[in-house]
Design a protein around this motif. Structure first.
Motif, PDB file in Angstrom:
ATOM      1  N   ILE A   7      61.604  48.481  33.391  1.00  0.00           N
ATOM      2  CA  ILE A   7      61.180  48.697  32.010  1.00  0.00           C
ATOM      3  C   ILE A   7      59.725  49.160  31.971  1.00  0.00           C
ATOM      4  O   ILE A   7      59.350  50.033  31.192  1.00  0.00           O
ATOM      5  CB  ILE A   7      61.363  47.412  31.166  1.00  0.00           C
ATOM      6  N   ALA A   8      58.922  48.585  32.835  1.00  0.00           N
ATOM      7  CA  ALA A   8      57.513  48.989  32.898  1.00  0.00           C
ATOM      8  C   ALA A   8      57.377  50.443  33.326  1.00  0.00           C
ATOM      9  O   ALA A   8      56.540  51.180  32.799  1.00  0.00           O
ATOM     10  CB  ALA A   8      56.744  48.078  33.853  1.00  0.00           C
ATOM     11  N   SER A   9      58.201  50.872  34.279  1.00  0.00           N
ATOM     12  CA  SER A   9      58.029  52.214  34.853  1.00  0.00           C
ATOM     13  C   SER A   9      58.789  53.287  34.104  1.00  0.00           C
ATOM     14  O   SER A   9      58.363  54.432  34.029  1.00  0.00           O
ATOM     15  CB  SER A   9      58.550  52.245  36.297  1.00  0.00           C
ATOM     16  N   HIS A  10      59.934  52.936  33.573  1.00  0.00           N
ATOM     17  CA  HIS A  10      60.884  53.942  33.105  1.00  0.00           C
ATOM     18  C   HIS A  10      60.656  54.396  31.664  1.00  0.00           C
ATOM     19  O   HIS A  10      60.951  55.533  31.317  1.00  0.00           O
ATOM     20  CB  HIS A  10      62.306  53.377  33.268  1.00  0.00           C
ATOM     21  N   VAL A  11      60.147  53.490  30.840  1.00  0.00           N
ATOM     22  CA  VAL A  11      60.019  53.806  29.425  1.00  0.00           C
ATOM     23  C   VAL A  11      58.746  54.617  29.162  1.00  0.00           C
ATOM     24  O   VAL A  11      57.691  54.331  29.732  1.00  0.00           O
ATOM     25  CB  VAL A  11      60.005  52.504  28.582  1.00  0.00           C
ATOM     26  N   SER A  12      58.843  55.592  28.302  1.00  0.00           N
ATOM     27  CA  SER A  12      57.675  56.386  27.946  1.00  0.00           C
ATOM     28  C   SER A  12      56.937  55.710  26.790  1.00  0.00           C
ATOM     29  O   SER A  12      57.255  55.928  25.622  1.00  0.00           O
ATOM     30  CB  SER A  12      58.108  57.789  27.524  1.00  0.00           C
ATOM     31  N   TYR A  13      55.968  54.904  27.140  1.00  0.00           N
ATOM     32  CA  TYR A  13      55.274  54.142  26.096  1.00  0.00           C
ATOM     33  C   TYR A  13      54.485  55.038  25.176  1.00  0.00           C
ATOM     34  O   TYR A  13      54.493  54.872  23.955  1.00  0.00           O
ATOM     35  CB  TYR A  13      54.408  53.050  26.727  1.00  0.00           C
ATOM     36  N   ALA A  14      53.818  56.012  25.770  1.00  0.00           N
ATOM     37  CA  ALA A  14      53.034  56.938  24.951  1.00  0.00           C
ATOM     38  C   ALA A  14      53.937  57.622  23.926  1.00  0.00           C
ATOM     39  O   ALA A  14      53.566  57.790  22.767  1.00  0.00           O
ATOM     40  CB  ALA A  14      52.349  57.965  25.842  1.00  0.00           C
ATOM     41  N   GLY A  15      55.111  57.981  24.335  1.00  0.00           N
ATOM     42  CA  GLY A  15      56.051  58.652  23.449  1.00  0.00           C
ATOM     43  C   GLY A  15      56.598  57.770  22.341  1.00  0.00           C
ATOM     44  O   GLY A  15      57.180  58.258  21.380  1.00  0.00           O
ATOM     45  N   CYS A  16      56.394  56.467  22.494  1.00  0.00           N
ATOM     46  CA  CYS A  16      56.886  55.525  21.484  1.00  0.00           C
ATOM     47  C   CYS A  16      55.752  54.896  20.685  1.00  0.00           C
ATOM     48  O   CYS A  16      55.950  53.903  19.988  1.00  0.00           O
ATOM     49  CB  CYS A  16      57.699  54.423  22.148  1.00  0.00           C
ATOM     50  N   GLY A  17      54.583  55.443  20.799  1.00  0.00           N
ATOM     51  CA  GLY A  17      53.459  54.907  20.041  1.00  0.00           C
ATOM     52  C   GLY A  17      52.893  53.628  20.612  1.00  0.00           C
ATOM     53  O   GLY A  17      52.226  52.867  19.915  1.00  0.00           O
ATOM     54  N   CYS A  18      53.172  53.393  21.895  1.00  0.00           N
ATOM     55  CA  CYS A  18      52.682  52.170  22.524  1.00  0.00           C
ATOM     56  C   CYS A  18      51.790  52.496  23.713  1.00  0.00           C
ATOM     57  O   CYS A  18      51.859  53.580  24.275  1.00  0.00           O
ATOM     58  CB  CYS A  18      53.854  51.326  23.022  1.00  0.00           C
ATOM     59  N   GLU A  19      50.977  51.532  24.074  1.00  0.00           N
ATOM     60  CA  GLU A  19      50.157  51.676  25.273  1.00  0.00           C
ATOM     61  C   GLU A  19      50.261  50.386  26.060  1.00  0.00           C
ATOM     62  O   GLU A  19      49.918  49.306  25.543  1.00  0.00           O
ATOM     63  CB  GLU A  19      48.710  51.949  24.870  1.00  0.00           C
ATOM     64  N   LEU A  20      50.748  50.498  27.271  1.00  0.00           N
ATOM     65  CA  LEU A  20      50.930  49.317  28.105  1.00  0.00           C
ATOM     66  C   LEU A  20      49.579  48.939  28.702  1.00  0.00           C
ATOM     67  O   LEU A  20      49.032  49.673  29.520  1.00  0.00           O
ATOM     68  CB  LEU A  20      51.954  49.649  29.212  1.00  0.00           C
ATOM     69  N   ILE A  21      49.045  47.807  28.273  1.00  0.00           N
ATOM     70  CA  ILE A  21      47.687  47.464  28.700  1.00  0.00           C
ATOM     71  C   ILE A  21      47.645  46.270  29.645  1.00  0.00           C
ATOM     72  O   ILE A  21      46.583  45.938  30.176  1.00  0.00           O
ATOM     73  CB  ILE A  21      46.765  47.164  27.496  1.00  0.00           C
TER      74      ILE A  21
END
Lengths: 216, 216
Positions: free
Chosen positions: A98-112
């Motif tokens: 989930i950490a690697s596969h999902v495009s966080y930027a594309g979903c309005g999120c930033e994994l910090i």
DNA sequence: TAGATTGTTAATCGATTAACAATC
DNA sequence: TAGATTGTTAATCGATTAACAATC
């Protein structure tokens, strides 16, 4: 300007519209009618027009919709260009994916931040992001103020962890742990993802479907 | 005996009933009323009775439902004690997690083959299961007759791969590749899983939710 | 028997579809 | 202008909730 409430059914369809429109845009398609889009997505044209009009008149009579503009509008509605501060807890198989596969930027999120309880996992890193020990969660949250948490921990650990995180200011959970998370406070948002539920829908269908080949 | 069609909404709730009842059973709870179950699951008692009665009168007036019996009935309906022959294609991050994390036995499935296109991945093994090269897919299917395929391949590869698999006898797809899979033939079942759609539902909600803390 | 709770029918609510006037 | 297609209202359909008689 008191926007009237949008129905959950419409909201659940928005990401799919956004996805299809994004693909059309990438293909260089400039305009699309509700009819064409309906055929592409397997919906009715009526439903598409109805859905989009919850948010405003994005189309133009006699022409249809401008793909790029509509895509951007829906992106806006979903908040895809924001940077919701997000942490992920539990880096087992699933957490890792989930950490690697999902495009966080594309979903309005930033994994910090990434966290794991296991001292052999904490200390390592994943795609250049350090994995912290869960002991440091409170300090991290005070400093970084994440508002969204992704839970990939075992079912037994999830409720207490979620409770702690709410106290630390987290307002939304993407929950991959078995077992549903639920809060009385309607201000806390939860998306429970149950992969097995989705698979069981298929096995149910297989049981009822006539076997396509009953030869041999 | 012509069973009347069960509505999709009911079907989608079945796995969740099954899950909750399984947990109750594990806790040693013998009976439960629709009212108690409704509070636990966040539904109405009416809905639960309505749902269950699509399949038969599993309860007893004045008593409620026997947890174990009901759980087994629903398990039966979903087909959890079958062994649907299942293959998984694409062992990237997500495929790896899906292969390891999901309880196939608990969902009436049996994972009988793993495949990847990359020759550096094919040849290895995962939890003792060998990963085959996709070149060997046709031969494998002819011999082993899988009926369910899990797709964890890139969006670009999915449609052609799915087409091939249908020709080889696969009747159901659990699709994790970006982009929806759709067949005209209603005999081919598809569950498209879009993790990003689920995350976007949360970001949408965050945008509309009043900030719980607007201090600082 | 009396109390509880189901199974089931009827009422309500919400979501989808159809239709068409407005308008580009 | 004529043709196309939206925005929007009305009609239909399906799903949820309420109510209550049946019955354990």
């Amino acid at each position: 300007m008191a926007k009237q409430e949008i129905s959950p059914s419409v909201i659940r369809r928005l990401p799919r519209y956004y996805r299809f429109l994004g693909e059309l845009r990438e293909k260089g398609i400039v305009r699309i009618s509700s009819k064409e889009l309906s055929q592409l997505m397997g919906l009715t044209a009526s439903q598409i027009r109805q859905d989009l009009n919850c948010f405003g008149g994005f189309g133009q009579q006699g022409y249809g919709y401008n793909v790029r503009a509509l895509c951007e509008e829906i992106g806006q509605i979903l908040g895809v260009s924001l940077h919701r501060r997000t942490i992920l807890i539990g880096l087992g198989n699933l957490g890792h994916a989930i950490a690697s596969h999902v495009s966080y930027a594309g979903c309005g999120c930033e994994l910090i931040g990434l966290f794991d309880e296991n001292p052999f996992v904490a200390g390592r890193d994943l795609n250049g992001m350090p994995i912290h020990h869960t002991d440091t969660l409170a300090g991290f949250c005070h400093q970084e103020q994440p508002e969204l948490a992704i839970l990939c921990v075992p079912e037994s650990a999830a409720p207490a962890l979620a409770q702690t995180l709410v106290a630390l200011g987290v307002r939304a959970f993407w929950n991959f742990s078995q077992g549903d998370l639920r809060f009385d406070d309607p201000g806390i948002l939860v998306e429970n993802v149950h992969l097995a539920d989705s698979l069981l829908t298929l096995t149910y269908g297989l049981l009822r479907q006539p076997e396509s080949e009953s030869d041999s």
